[in-house]
Structures are given as C-alpha cells and as structure tokens.
Design a protein around this motif. Sequence first.
Motif, PDB file in Angstrom:
ATOM      1  N   UNK A  98       0.796  -1.224   0.000  1.00 55.32           N
ATOM      2  CA  UNK A  98       0.000   0.000   0.000  1.00 55.32           C
ATOM      3  C   UNK A  98       0.828   1.273   0.000  1.00 55.32           C
ATOM      4  N   UNK A  99       2.024   1.232   0.593  1.00 50.61           N
ATOM      5  CA  UNK A  99       2.869   2.419   0.737  1.00 50.61           C
ATOM      6  C   UNK A  99       4.200   2.127   0.063  1.00 50.61           C
ATOM      7  N   UNK A 100       4.549   2.945  -0.921  1.00 54.73           N
ATOM      8  CA  UNK A 100       5.758   2.694  -1.716  1.00 54.73           C
ATOM      9  C   UNK A 100       7.002   2.525  -0.853  1.00 54.73           C
ATOM     10  N   UNK A 101       7.216   3.398   0.078  1.00 55.74           N
ATOM     11  CA  UNK A 101       8.427   3.364   0.903  1.00 55.74           C
ATOM     12  C   UNK A 101       8.126   2.829   2.299  1.00 55.74           C
ATOM     13  N   UNK A 102       7.275   1.794   2.374  1.00 55.61           N
ATOM     14  CA  UNK A 102       6.792   1.298   3.662  1.00 55.61           C
ATOM     15  C   UNK A 102       7.913   0.910   4.628  1.00 55.61           C
ATOM     16  N   UNK A 103       9.056   0.491   4.129  1.00 54.93           N
ATOM     17  CA  UNK A 103      10.119   0.030   5.016  1.00 54.93           C
ATOM     18  C   UNK A 103      11.263   1.033   5.156  1.00 54.93           C
ATOM     19  N   UNK A 104      11.035   2.260   4.725  1.00 54.61           N
ATOM     20  CA  UNK A 104      12.033   3.315   4.908  1.00 54.61           C
ATOM     21  C   UNK A 104      11.940   3.847   6.336  1.00 54.61           C
ATOM     22  N   UNK A 105      12.904   4.644   6.710  1.00 57.11           N
ATOM     23  CA  UNK A 105      12.880   5.294   8.011  1.00 57.11           C
ATOM     24  C   UNK A 105      12.430   6.734   7.863  1.00 57.11           C
ATOM     25  N   UNK A 106      12.185   7.361   8.982  1.00 61.49           N
ATOM     26  CA  UNK A 106      11.789   8.761   8.996  1.00 61.49           C
ATOM     27  C   UNK A 106      12.371   9.438  10.232  1.00 61.49           C
ATOM     28  N   UNK A 107      12.505  10.719  10.161  1.00 64.08           N
ATOM     29  CA  UNK A 107      12.962  11.488  11.315  1.00 64.08           C
ATOM     30  C   UNK A 107      11.731  11.991  12.054  1.00 64.08           C
TER      31      UNK A 107
END
Length: 138
Positions: A98-107
């Motif tokens: 569902x979310x393209x960058x589902x396994x990325x991190x975020x600040x």
Amino acid sequence: MSLGPAGATLNPEHAENFEDMEKQFAVKCVQHMSTYWSILEKMPGSKLRLTKIDDEIYGHFRREFPDMDPAETIDEDKMKGKEGKERWRNFMMQYEKKVEDYNFGTMLRSNPKFEYGEKETIFGPYETGAGVDSDEIG
C-alpha cells in the motif's frame, strides 16, 4: 561503491554503512524536516494528510500501540529494543503493498511540543510519522 550485483536484494543484516549514502540521506532528511516544520507552523499536524491512507495508518497505529501516547516523549529505547523492533516490523509489513516506501525510516520529533533539533529528533520507522508525529505543535 557497489551495493552488489544488479538485481540482487540487499540484506539489511549484512549491509555496510556507506559514508556518502549516509551524508546524502542526512541532507535529504533535513530538507524534509524543514518542509514538514514549515507546514506544521501553518496547520496542526492532526489535520495534515500526507498520503491517502494516513487515517487508516493512524487507526491501525492506535490499535497496535495503545500504550504509546503521541503527545508524550517517545521512549526510544523501548521503540528500538528487540521487542519494539519486532512490533514495528509487523506493523510496517501491513503496508508493503500500500505504501511505496513502507520500510524506509523517517525522522521524528521525540516530543511534539518541541521543534526538530539535535536532541529532539530520532530516527524511526516510516509509518511512525503518521501515528506519532501527528499532534499539534505545543
């Protein structure tokens, strides 16, 4: 710098840290944080929608992490400990398709009452942003 043969998958357990990639990531994060903060100064985070499924992610977040209060300081050790990592991984995997960058991190701001800063910012799972960093500026 090579990440391996073309088409190979990157195993995060055995991935090296590449200084140039880390620097590029840091620059991109600061740009995103600045943009996000500019938006938060104009509207409450609780009204902000960055994806079509932010409400779904937030609802899921509240069900999976009922003990986590978005208005309070994040317990980074609990979030990043073995049990916390497993909980977040299971949560994020729900968005693989569902979310393209589902396994990325975020600040994230560790507490929504403060602006982004060296001591007030932590790195967390991408979907955390839709659940945790959604309160109004204090």
